[in-house]
Motif scaffolding. Structure first.
Motif, PDB file in Angstrom:
ATOM      1  N   ASP A   1      45.569  37.156  41.942  1.00  0.00           N
ATOM      2  CA  ASP A   1      44.211  36.599  41.976  1.00  0.00           C
ATOM      3  C   ASP A   1      43.724  36.146  40.602  1.00  0.00           C
ATOM      4  O   ASP A   1      42.948  35.212  40.487  1.00  0.00           O
ATOM      5  CB  ASP A   1      43.208  37.653  42.476  1.00  0.00           C
ATOM      6  N   ALA A   2      44.124  36.883  39.567  1.00  0.00           N
ATOM      7  CA  ALA A   2      43.616  36.546  38.232  1.00  0.00           C
ATOM      8  C   ALA A   2      44.761  36.608  37.233  1.00  0.00           C
ATOM      9  O   ALA A   2      45.747  37.325  37.442  1.00  0.00           O
ATOM     10  CB  ALA A   2      42.504  37.518  37.827  1.00  0.00           C
TER      11      ALA A   2
ATOM     12  N   GLU B   1      32.819  32.022  33.242  1.00  0.00           N
ATOM     13  CA  GLU B   1      34.024  32.167  34.066  1.00  0.00           C
ATOM     14  C   GLU B   1      34.969  31.018  33.715  1.00  0.00           C
ATOM     15  O   GLU B   1      34.519  29.947  33.309  1.00  0.00           O
ATOM     16  CB  GLU B   1      33.686  32.062  35.563  1.00  0.00           C
TER      17      GLU B   1
ATOM     18  N   PHE C   1      38.631  29.236  35.468  1.00  0.00           N
ATOM     19  CA  PHE C   1      39.751  29.310  36.418  1.00  0.00           C
ATOM     20  C   PHE C   1      40.673  28.116  36.247  1.00  0.00           C
ATOM     21  O   PHE C   1      40.273  27.094  35.667  1.00  0.00           O
ATOM     22  CB  PHE C   1      39.286  29.504  37.864  1.00  0.00           C
TER      23      PHE C   1
ATOM     24  N   GLN D   1      42.803  29.921  40.646  1.00  0.00           N
ATOM     25  CA  GLN D   1      43.175  31.226  40.100  1.00  0.00           C
ATOM     26  C   GLN D   1      42.258  31.581  38.927  1.00  0.00           C
ATOM     27  O   GLN D   1      42.176  30.842  37.936  1.00  0.00           O
ATOM     28  CB  GLN D   1      44.628  31.208  39.620  1.00  0.00           C
ATOM     29  N   ALA D   2      41.586  32.720  39.074  1.00  0.00           N
ATOM     30  CA  ALA D   2      40.662  33.177  38.034  1.00  0.00           C
ATOM     31  C   ALA D   2      41.426  33.517  36.752  1.00  0.00           C
ATOM     32  O   ALA D   2      42.584  33.948  36.800  1.00  0.00           O
ATOM     33  CB  ALA D   2      39.926  34.419  38.526  1.00  0.00           C
TER      34      ALA D   2
ATOM     35  N   HIS E   1      41.265  36.040  33.506  1.00  0.00           N
ATOM     36  CA  HIS E   1      40.579  37.251  33.036  1.00  0.00           C
ATOM     37  C   HIS E   1      40.704  37.442  31.524  1.00  0.00           C
ATOM     38  O   HIS E   1      40.045  38.304  30.952  1.00  0.00           O
ATOM     39  CB  HIS E   1      41.034  38.501  33.792  1.00  0.00           C
TER      40      HIS E   1
ATOM     41  N   ALA F   1      36.526  39.131  36.368  1.00  0.00           N
ATOM     42  CA  ALA F   1      37.143  37.955  36.993  1.00  0.00           C
ATOM     43  C   ALA F   1      37.885  38.385  38.269  1.00  0.00           C
ATOM     44  O   ALA F   1      38.535  39.423  38.238  1.00  0.00           O
ATOM     45  CB  ALA F   1      38.131  37.308  36.012  1.00  0.00           C
ATOM     46  N   PRO F   2      37.793  37.634  39.360  1.00  0.00           N
ATOM     47  CA  PRO F   2      37.041  36.399  39.544  1.00  0.00           C
ATOM     48  C   PRO F   2      35.540  36.618  39.672  1.00  0.00           C
ATOM     49  O   PRO F   2      35.096  37.449  40.462  1.00  0.00           O
ATOM     50  CB  PRO F   2      37.602  35.846  40.868  1.00  0.00           C
TER      51      PRO F   2
ATOM     52  N   THR G   1      33.821  31.343  40.758  1.00  0.00           N
ATOM     53  CA  THR G   1      35.259  31.222  41.036  1.00  0.00           C
ATOM     54  C   THR G   1      35.576  31.725  42.445  1.00  0.00           C
ATOM     55  O   THR G   1      36.320  31.080  43.200  1.00  0.00           O
ATOM     56  CB  THR G   1      36.074  32.042  40.005  1.00  0.00           C
ATOM     57  N   ALA G   2      35.004  32.871  42.792  1.00  0.00           N
ATOM     58  CA  ALA G   2      35.274  33.454  44.117  1.00  0.00           C
ATOM     59  C   ALA G   2      34.804  32.510  45.223  1.00  0.00           C
ATOM     60  O   ALA G   2      35.499  32.319  46.232  1.00  0.00           O
ATOM     61  CB  ALA G   2      34.578  34.816  44.242  1.00  0.00           C
TER      62      ALA G   2
END
Ligand code: PLP
Length: 275
Positions: free
Chosen positions: A122-123, A229, A231, A240-241, A243, A253-254, A258-259
């Motif tokens: 995810d990140a 943020e 991404f 994709q975040a 971090h 993050a996210p 971003t989410a």
């Protein structure tokens, strides 16, 4: 699983698929390519990828690819190996050219390879690199096989436990990653560098612009350190975040923008495999 290979018009055994050592793509990087996501045997956004392949080929002065034939190659490898999650790599080169850096007359080489792929986390962490993307180069905006600069930058990222390296351009503006586009959130508003920054017209970038909305803005590279943020987007990463950028962390993050971008992207992509 072994990759499934389609070469110059037919499926072939991956162990015996052969391209000439004089192929101009191999010797001088005279080629263009696409990476297409494939889920449950279906390619995503194939029409957009084929159009970009044709644009890149035109930019490099290659003969116009037969897109129906390339599409057939994609369908054949996917039918032979309907992987749950994979990548199609389409490569289109100047073909055999034994005489040096002029392109030969033998006609292009066309390869479609299907490989299984791992889903991305995810990140991720990214680094910035000191080398500039040229926003006014002959190859700017083309997806050519001349990716040496990206190989070097990605190696730098790996040294810092990151999976992507982000470039500024020659005037110090944020540009793109080695294989991704970049978005930043400033004062709650989503921004991404314009194509004039020298970045590739990423298909995921275009879909995020259409589906989620963002301002195309020239931003100094160090915006990455003050963004709320960040991404990255690509065929293999979706949204994709980020971090961590260099030593700077982006806690949580996210983040919410971003989410939401990821949620919209996943929902719209599931509803239309060839947007
Ligand atoms: N920028 C570069 C240099 C790339 O190579 C890629 C993809 O490989 C991207 C951006 C993202 O483009 P897309 O979303 O079409 O995968």
């Amino acid at each position: 699983m072994k990759p499934a290979i389609w070469l110059d018009g037919s499926l072939c055994d991956p162990d015996s698929a052969m391209v000439s050592v004089f192929d101009h793509g191999l010797t001088v990087g005279d080629g263009v390519f696409e990476t297409v996501k494939a889920t449950e045997g279906q390619p995503f956004a194939l029409t957009r990828h084929l159009r970009r392949l044709a644009r890149s080929a035109a930019g490099l002065g290659l003969p116009e690819p037969d897109l129906d034939e390339v599409r057939r190659g994609c369908e054949e490898v996917l039918k032979a190996h309907p992987v749950a999650f994979g990548r199609l790599r389409i490569t289109y080169t100047g073909g055999i050219s034994p005489l040096g850096s002029d392109r030969g007359t033998a006609g292009p080489t066309v390869v479609v390879a299907l490989v299984e792929a791992a889903r991305r986390p995810d990140a991720t962490a990214v680094v910035t690199v000191p080398w500039a993307r040229n926003e006014r180069g002959a190859l700017t905006g083309l997806k050519t096989t001349s990716y040496g600069e990206n190989v070097v930058a990605l190696a730098r990222a790996r040294e810092h436990d990151a999976t992507e390296a982000l470039f500024g351009n020659t005037v110090g503006a944020l540009c793109e990653g080695t294989g991704s586009n970049v978005f930043v959130v400033l004062d709650g508003q989503l921004h991404t560098p314009p194509l004039s920054s020298g970045c590739l017209a990423g298909i995921t970038r275009a879909l995020v612009l259409e589906w989620v909305g963002a301002k195309e803005t020239d931003l100094p590279l160090d915006t990455l350190y003050r963004a709320e943020e960040v991404f990255v987007t690509s065929t293999t990463r979706d949204v994709q975040a980020v971090h961590r950028v260099d030593g700077h962390t982006l806690p949580g993050a996210p983040g919410p923008v971003t989410a939401e971008a990821l949620r919209i992207f996943v929902e719209r992509a599931a509803a239309d495999i060839d947007p």
